[in-house]
Design an enzyme around this catalytic site. Structure first.
Site, short mmCIF file in Angstrom:
data_model
loop_
_atom_site.label_atom_id
_atom_site.label_comp_id
_atom_site.label_asym_id
_atom_site.label_seq_id
_atom_site.Cartn_x
_atom_site.Cartn_y
_atom_site.Cartn_z
N TYR A 92 -1.24 -19.83 13.66
CA TYR A 92 -1.95 -19.86 15.32
C TYR A 92 -1.22 -18.99 16.08
O TYR A 92 0.14 -19.10 16.16
CB TYR A 92 -1.92 -21.43 15.77
CG TYR A 92 -2.37 -21.51 17.34
CD1 TYR A 92 -4.02 -21.19 17.51
CD2 TYR A 92 -1.75 -21.73 18.38
CE1 TYR A 92 -4.34 -21.47 18.73
CE2 TYR A 92 -2.17 -21.82 19.46
CZ TYR A 92 -3.58 -21.63 19.78
OH TYR A 92 -3.81 -21.54 21.14
N ASP B 288 5.51 -13.61 15.58
CA ASP B 288 5.28 -14.48 16.65
C ASP B 288 6.16 -15.62 16.53
O ASP B 288 6.08 -16.50 15.85
CB ASP B 288 3.71 -15.03 16.36
CG ASP B 288 3.53 -15.96 17.49
OD1 ASP B 288 4.15 -16.37 18.29
OD2 ASP B 288 2.23 -16.42 17.36
N LYS C 25 7.08 -21.30 24.77
CA LYS C 25 7.83 -22.47 24.46
C LYS C 25 9.34 -22.81 25.06
O LYS C 25 9.43 -22.63 26.35
CB LYS C 25 7.49 -22.98 23.20
CG LYS C 25 5.99 -23.07 22.91
CD LYS C 25 5.65 -23.67 21.78
CE LYS C 25 4.03 -24.08 21.45
NZ LYS C 25 3.52 -23.16 20.67
C1 LIG Z 1 2.21 -22.45 20.89
C2 LIG Z 1 1.77 -21.40 20.27
C3 LIG Z 1 1.24 -19.95 21.03
C4 LIG Z 1 0.27 -20.10 21.97
O1 LIG Z 1 1.26 -20.44 23.15
P1 LIG Z 1 0.66 -20.88 24.48
O2 LIG Z 1 1.77 -20.99 25.43
O3 LIG Z 1 0.12 -22.39 24.01
O4 LIG Z 1 -0.49 -20.13 24.94
C5 LIG Z 1 1.20 -18.93 20.11
N1 LIG Z 1 1.90 -18.81 18.94
C6 LIG Z 1 2.57 -19.79 18.17
C7 LIG Z 1 3.31 -19.59 16.98
C8 LIG Z 1 2.55 -20.84 18.74
O5 LIG Z 1 3.10 -21.95 18.27
#
Ligand SMILES: *Cc1c(COP(=O)(O)O)cnc(C)c1O
Length: 425
Positions: free
Chosen positions: A142, A237, A265
């Site tokens: 994701y 990511d 995060k």
């Molecule tokens: C949480 C997450 C996102 C999205 O971040 P948001 O702050 O929720 O938009 C993108 N990539 C990864 C790997 C994530 O865990």
């Protein structure tokens, strides 16, 4: 009706599904979501006043635990000086310097307000830099809810994808190739067929959005080599793994140097903040230096930057990651031992401060293996743990998080709760 249930039915009248992000709705595990009133350290309290040991940590940001006093004090101090200016501030320069110093693959970085913004900006940048449209992602990873990323595999092998959400144009999804995680050969085949049209490969270097899947080292190494060979941009990511799996994030842990990285995060310390950065020649393509447009009214917001700075400074304390990693490992080892004693088909593993629990004999290595785990067994376990005062992610397909505020006693209590549940069958 409990207060949680009352709030949930009230919420559903004005908020779709009663929640502002779908996984919060408990659809996967059933029942009413817990509405939280307060958090402190490793614990949260719901609207009925029940306390839980929290292994979600707002889905990863709270590496210092809830309401970390230093973070709260910094946010309060900065708030009194003005909430936002829409103009540069000294603190955001300091945060950018800290990020660039901690992440050797990044020469420059731009701050945004969420992980989604970071990934969609990085994708646009990779496309602008290479002049190519196609992107590669992996099933089960994701990367936020940008249009190009809400795509599932096409019908044929090595064919482009289809939208996984209504509202995403099929024309756009056609530029996204969705491959199997940990399949180095599949990636090599895709490059052999489409290599000269691929702008970037985006990957979760430890997958944490299909439960937790550890990368095979040869998978990440092959990805790096293929991107270099074909002139594609490698995007790690690290929104979840950044400063979560170790001080050098996943790229430090596995010794791979991506071209671009995205963060979120942990870097915001619980406030809305994301970041993307990488090689100077790529980052210089962003407006106002270059032709790739990217902007944000609240980007580099003073409150978020203050929380991020405190967090990044505190996690640099000597021994921080050794302790966090050891605590997380003692949790998964304790759970595994308890399950083994009762002959429950269960396994668990951790990377730094993140972990996965699986109702499967061994930890999965692919999306297909995760999907084959026993979801009903997880759901029963989830609710039994919830009753016992342990809050796990409300889905069999999410990773868990331990914070620096979790004590050995917290871990022991969690393992004891699981042991009693496994013993009861
Ligand atoms: C949480 C997450 C996102 C999205 O971040 P948001 O702050 O929720 O938009 C993108 N990539 C990864 C790997 C994530 O865990």
């Amino acid at each position: 009706m409990t207060r949680n249930e009352e709030l949930f039915s009230r919420a559903r009248k004005t908020i779709p599904g009663g929640v502002n992000s779908p996984v919060r709705a408990f659809r996967s595990v059933g029942g009413a979501p817990r509405f939280f009133a307060r958090g402190e350290g490793s614990r949260v309290w719901d609207a009925d006043g029940k306390a839980y040991l929290d292994y979600v940590g707002s889905w990863g940001p709270l590496i210092l635990g809830h309401a970390d006093p230093d973070t709260v004090a910094a946010v309060q101090r900065v708030a009194a000086l003005g909430l936002t200016f829409g103009a540069p501030t000294e603190a955001e320069v300091e945060l950018a310097e800290l990020l660039v110093a901690r992440v050797p693959s990044m020469d420059m970085v731009r701050l945004v307000s969420s992980g989604t913004e970071a990934t969609m900006s990085a994708i646009r940048l990779a496309r602008g830099f290479t002049g190519r449209d196609a992107i590669v992602k992996f099933e089960g990873c994701y990367h936020g809810h940008g249009d190009s990323l809400l795509v599932k595999a096409g019908s044929g092998l090595l064919t482009f994808g289809n939208p996984s959400s209504a509202g995403v144009p099929a024309d756009l999804a056609q530029h996204t190739l969705v491959l199997d995680y940990n399949d180095a050969q599949g990636l090599a085949d895709a490059f052999a067929k489409h290599g000269n049209t691929i702008a970037c490969v985006i990957v979760e270097p430890v997958a944490g959005n299909m439960n937790l899947i550890a990368p095979k080292p040869e998978f990440l190494a092959a990805m790096r080599d293929l991107c270099t060979q074909y002139g594609a941009v490698l995007i790690f990511d690290e929104v979840m793994t950044g400063f979560r799996v170790g001080p050098g994030s996943a790229q430090g842990l596995y010794g791979i140097v991506p071209d671009l990285s995205t963060f979120g995060k942990v870097v915001g310390g619980g406030m809305p903040l994301g970041a993307f950065g990488g090689r100077r020649e790529i980052m210089e393509q962003i407006a106002p230096l270059g032709p790739v447009y990217q902007a944000g009214t609240l980007s580099g917001n003073p409150l978020s930057v203050a929380a991020g700075l405190v967090t990044l400074k505190k996690i640099a304390a000597p021994g921080f990651y050794e302790l966090l990693t050891a605590r997380t490992k003692s949790l998964v080892d304790g759970l595994s031992a308890a399950a083994k004693k009762r002959a429950v088909k269960f396994s668990a593993q951790s990377v730094g401060g993140m972990f996965g629990v699986y109702f499967a004999a061994t930890p999965p290595t692919s999306y297909a293996e995760v999907m084959a785990s026993d979801k009903d067994a997880f759901n029963r376990f989830f609710h039994a743990m919830l009753d016992a005062g342990v809050y796990l992610a409300p889905s069999a397909f999410e990773a868990g998080f331990v914070s620096a505020a979790h004590t050995d006693a917290d871990i022991a209590a969690t393992v004891a709760a699981a042991d009693a549940i496994f013993a009861a069958g």
